[in-house]
Motif scaffolding. Structure first.
Motif, PDB file in Angstrom:
ATOM      1  N   THR A 126       4.397  15.851  -7.187  1.00 49.24           N
ATOM      2  CA  THR A 126       3.968  16.520  -5.956  1.00 49.24           C
ATOM      3  C   THR A 126       2.663  15.939  -5.434  1.00 49.24           C
ATOM      4  N   LEU A 127       1.671  15.784  -6.326  1.00 50.14           N
ATOM      5  CA  LEU A 127       0.361  15.284  -5.906  1.00 50.14           C
ATOM      6  C   LEU A 127       0.450  13.885  -5.305  1.00 50.14           C
ATOM      7  N   PHE A 128       1.325  13.053  -5.857  1.00 61.16           N
ATOM      8  CA  PHE A 128       1.445  11.678  -5.376  1.00 61.16           C
ATOM      9  C   PHE A 128       2.571  11.505  -4.362  1.00 61.16           C
ATOM     10  N   GLU A 129       3.131  12.629  -3.905  1.00 64.06           N
ATOM     11  CA  GLU A 129       4.192  12.603  -2.892  1.00 64.06           C
ATOM     12  C   GLU A 129       5.346  11.699  -3.325  1.00 64.06           C
ATOM     13  N   LEU A 130       5.759  11.888  -4.580  1.00 67.89           N
ATOM     14  CA  LEU A 130       6.838  11.082  -5.149  1.00 67.89           C
ATOM     15  C   LEU A 130       8.110  11.899  -5.372  1.00 67.89           C
ATOM     16  N   GLY A 131       8.115  13.137  -4.904  1.00 66.26           N
ATOM     17  CA  GLY A 131       9.258  14.007  -5.146  1.00 66.26           C
ATOM     18  C   GLY A 131      10.570  13.427  -4.650  1.00 66.26           C
ATOM     19  N   ALA A 132      10.535  12.781  -3.491  1.00 65.77           N
ATOM     20  CA  ALA A 132      11.766  12.231  -2.909  1.00 65.77           C
ATOM     21  C   ALA A 132      12.288  11.031  -3.687  1.00 65.77           C
ATOM     22  N   THR A 133      11.431  10.429  -4.509  1.00 64.37           N
ATOM     23  CA  THR A 133      11.838   9.243  -5.278  1.00 64.37           C
ATOM     24  C   THR A 133      11.958   9.547  -6.768  1.00 64.37           C
ATOM     25  N   LEU A 175      -1.703  -3.178   2.356  1.00 64.98           N
ATOM     26  CA  LEU A 175      -1.448  -2.098   1.405  1.00 64.98           C
ATOM     27  C   LEU A 175      -2.604  -1.962   0.423  1.00 64.98           C
ATOM     28  N   ARG A 176      -3.238  -3.083   0.107  1.00 67.12           N
ATOM     29  CA  ARG A 176      -4.375  -3.071  -0.816  1.00 67.12           C
ATOM     30  C   ARG A 176      -5.494  -2.173  -0.286  1.00 67.12           C
ATOM     31  N   ASP A 177      -5.801  -2.298   1.001  1.00 64.14           N
ATOM     32  CA  ASP A 177      -6.857  -1.479   1.599  1.00 64.14           C
ATOM     33  C   ASP A 177      -6.504   0.001   1.530  1.00 64.14           C
ATOM     34  N   ARG A 178      -5.255   0.318   1.844  1.00 68.20           N
ATOM     35  CA  ARG A 178      -4.841   1.725   1.847  1.00 68.20           C
ATOM     36  C   ARG A 178      -4.864   2.317   0.448  1.00 68.20           C
ATOM     37  N   MET A 179      -4.354   1.571  -0.534  1.00 65.49           N
ATOM     38  CA  MET A 179      -4.311   2.083  -1.895  1.00 65.49           C
ATOM     39  C   MET A 179      -5.710   2.181  -2.503  1.00 65.49           C
ATOM     40  N   ARG A 180      -6.587   1.275  -2.099  1.00 65.28           N
ATOM     41  CA  ARG A 180      -7.980   1.346  -2.563  1.00 65.28           C
ATOM     42  C   ARG A 180      -8.624   2.650  -2.091  1.00 65.28           C
ATOM     43  N   ASN A 181      -8.393   2.982  -0.826  1.00 68.93           N
ATOM     44  CA  ASN A 181      -8.940   4.228  -0.288  1.00 68.93           C
ATOM     45  C   ASN A 181      -8.300   5.442  -0.951  1.00 68.93           C
ATOM     46  N   GLU A 182      -6.991   5.364  -1.205  1.00 67.84           N
ATOM     47  CA  GLU A 182      -6.296   6.472  -1.857  1.00 67.84           C
ATOM     48  C   GLU A 182      -6.834   6.709  -3.264  1.00 67.84           C
ATOM     49  N   LEU A 183      -7.055   5.617  -4.003  1.00 68.81           N
ATOM     50  CA  LEU A 183      -7.565   5.757  -5.363  1.00 68.81           C
ATOM     51  C   LEU A 183      -8.974   6.346  -5.352  1.00 68.81           C
ATOM     52  N   SER A 184      -9.792   5.913  -4.403  1.00 68.81           N
ATOM     53  CA  SER A 184     -11.150   6.435  -4.303  1.00 68.81           C
ATOM     54  C   SER A 184     -11.133   7.937  -4.045  1.00 68.81           C
ATOM     55  N   LEU A 186      -8.627   9.989  -4.615  1.00 69.06           N
ATOM     56  CA  LEU A 186      -7.996  10.660  -5.748  1.00 69.06           C
ATOM     57  C   LEU A 186      -9.001  10.884  -6.873  1.00 69.06           C
ATOM     58  N   GLN A 187      -9.813   9.866  -7.151  1.00 67.84           N
ATOM     59  CA  GLN A 187     -10.807  10.001  -8.216  1.00 67.84           C
ATOM     60  C   GLN A 187     -11.803  11.109  -7.891  1.00 67.84           C
ATOM     61  N   LYS A 188     -12.216  11.187  -6.639  1.00 64.42           N
ATOM     62  CA  LYS A 188     -13.152  12.235  -6.238  1.00 64.42           C
ATOM     63  C   LYS A 188     -12.508  13.613  -6.364  1.00 64.42           C
ATOM     64  N   GLN A 189     -11.235  13.695  -6.002  1.00 64.74           N
ATOM     65  CA  GLN A 189     -10.523  14.971  -6.057  1.00 64.74           C
ATOM     66  C   GLN A 189     -10.325  15.442  -7.496  1.00 64.74           C
ATOM     67  N   LEU A 190      -9.916  14.522  -8.374  1.00 62.16           N
ATOM     68  CA  LEU A 190      -9.596  14.885  -9.755  1.00 62.16           C
ATOM     69  C   LEU A 190     -10.811  14.840 -10.669  1.00 62.16           C
ATOM     70  N   ASN A 191     -11.844  14.102 -10.241  1.00 57.67           N
ATOM     71  CA  ASN A 191     -13.071  13.960 -11.028  1.00 57.67           C
ATOM     72  C   ASN A 191     -12.806  13.306 -12.381  1.00 57.67           C
ATOM     73  N   VAL A 192     -11.814  12.417 -12.436  1.00 54.38           N
ATOM     74  CA  VAL A 192     -11.500  11.723 -13.683  1.00 54.38           C
ATOM     75  C   VAL A 192     -12.337  10.443 -13.766  1.00 54.38           C
ATOM     76  N   PRO A 193     -13.030  10.201 -14.869  1.00 51.38           N
ATOM     77  CA  PRO A 193     -13.812   8.968 -15.004  1.00 51.38           C
ATOM     78  C   PRO A 193     -12.897   7.744 -15.001  1.00 51.38           C
ATOM     79  N   MET A 194     -13.350   6.666 -14.380  1.00 52.29           N
ATOM     80  CA  MET A 194     -12.544   5.451 -14.380  1.00 52.29           C
ATOM     81  C   MET A 194     -13.421   4.227 -14.582  1.00 52.29           C
ATOM     82  N   LEU A 195     -12.842   3.272 -15.286  1.00 55.83           N
ATOM     83  CA  LEU A 195     -13.470   1.975 -15.531  1.00 55.83           C
ATOM     84  C   LEU A 195     -12.540   0.931 -14.942  1.00 55.83           C
ATOM     85  N   VAL A 196     -13.016   0.237 -13.912  1.00 57.55           N
ATOM     86  CA  VAL A 196     -12.197  -0.708 -13.155  1.00 57.55           C
ATOM     87  C   VAL A 196     -12.715  -2.117 -13.376  1.00 57.55           C
TER      88      VAL A 196
END
Length: 229
Positions: A126-133, A175-184, A186-196
Motif C-alpha cells: 500500500t505504502l509503495f502503491e504496488l497493490g495493482a502489481t 526516472l533517476r530524478d523522480r526516484m531520488r526524490n521519492e527515496l528522500s 520516504l526516508q523523512k516519512q519513515l525516519n529510517v537511517p540509511m547509508l548510501v
C-alpha cells in the motif's frame, strides 16, 4: 542513531593490491559515502552488511557491535538487522511482487506464497502503491517499480539501517530524478537511517546530511549538512 566504522582490509589480486582503511562516526540518519569507482565504497558497505570480513577494526550501530576483531565478534548478516539493497535489486524472478516482499519476513522463504498475505507485506504494498502489481513478476515491472519492490522487501524487516549500493544507477536519467526524490521523502516519512554509496553528486545533494568522501581506500573529506558548500 550512531554508527561507528573503523576497518582495515587488504585485498590482493595477482600483482595488484588495495588497502582499505576507513574510519568514521556519525549520528546522522542520512549518510552518504561518495567517491569514484574503485575507491572502496562498496567494500565498506559490504563490511557493514557482514558480507566482507575486515582484517582489523570494529563496526557498531547504536552501541550494538556487529564486528570487533579484537574481541572476536563477527555477527553473520542475518543477525545484524541491516537491510542491503543491491544495485540490480536482486529480485527473485520466479516470485511475484508480494512474494518477493514476503521473502524477508522470518520463515517467509519457507512458504513465500503464504507469507505474501502477511499484514506487513500488505502495508508496504500500500505504502509503495504496488497493490495493482502484487501478483506480477519482476520482468513485468518498470525500473521504478522494481526498485520499490526491492525497497519494500528491505523495509519489511524493520531494519536498524538501510544500506543502499548506487540505488539509482540502473535507472534512466528522468526516472533517476523522480526516484531520488521519492527515496528522500520516504526516508523523512519513515525516519529510517540509511547509508548510501554513490559516485553521483546529485545523490549527495539530495540524500546526504553527513557526507564522507572516499578516495583510494581512505576518507578524504567530511561534510555535514550545516556546513556551507
Amino acid at each position: 542513531m550512531i554508527i561507528k566504522v573503523e576497518l582495515q582490509k587488504r585485498l590482493q589480486a595477482d600483482d595488484r593490491s588495495f588497502q582499505l582503511d576507513i574510519a568514521f562516526t556519525s549520528d546522522s540518519k542520512r549518510i552518504v559515502l561518495y567517491g569514484p569507482s574503485g575507491a572502496g565504497k562498496s567494500l565498506t558497505l559490504l563490511a557493514v552488511a557482514g558480507l566482507l570480513t575486515p582484517d582489523q577494526g570494529m563496526i557498531s550501530i547504536n552501541q550494538h557491535t556487529l564486528f570487533d576483531h579484537h574481541h572476536g565478534i563477527n555477527l553473520p548478516p542475518q543477525h545484524r538487522n541491516v537491510a542491503y539493497l543491491f544495485q540490480d535489486y536482486a529480485l527473485f524472478p520466479h516470485l511475484t511482487v508480494a512474494q518477493n516482499i514476503s521473502f524477508g519476513i522470518k520463515k517467509g522463504w519457507l512458504n513465500p506464497r503464504k507469507a505474501s498475505h502477511h499484514p506487513r507485506v500488505q502495508k508496504w504494498l500500500t505504502l509503495f502503491e504496488l497493490g495493482a502489481t502484487a501478483n506480477s513478476y519482476p520482468h513485468q515491472l518498470s525500473g521504478g517499480q522494481r526498485q520499490r519492490v526491492a525497497l519494500a522487501r528491505a523495509l519489511v524487516l524493520e531494519p536498524d539501517m538501510l544500506l543502499l549500493d548506487e540505488p539509482f544507477s540502473a535507472l534512466d536519467p528522468a526516472l533517476r530524478d523522480r526516484m531520488r526524490n521519492e527515496l528522500s521523502e520516504l526516508q523523512k516519512q519513515l525516519n529510517v537511517p540509511m547509508l548510501v554509496i554513490t559516485h553521483d553528486p546529485a545523490d549527495v545533494a539530495a540524500l546526504g546530511d553527513a557526507v564522507f568522501e572516499i578516495r583510494d581506500g581512505k576518507i578524504a573529506s567530511t561534510k555535514m549538512a550545516s556546513q556551507p558548500t
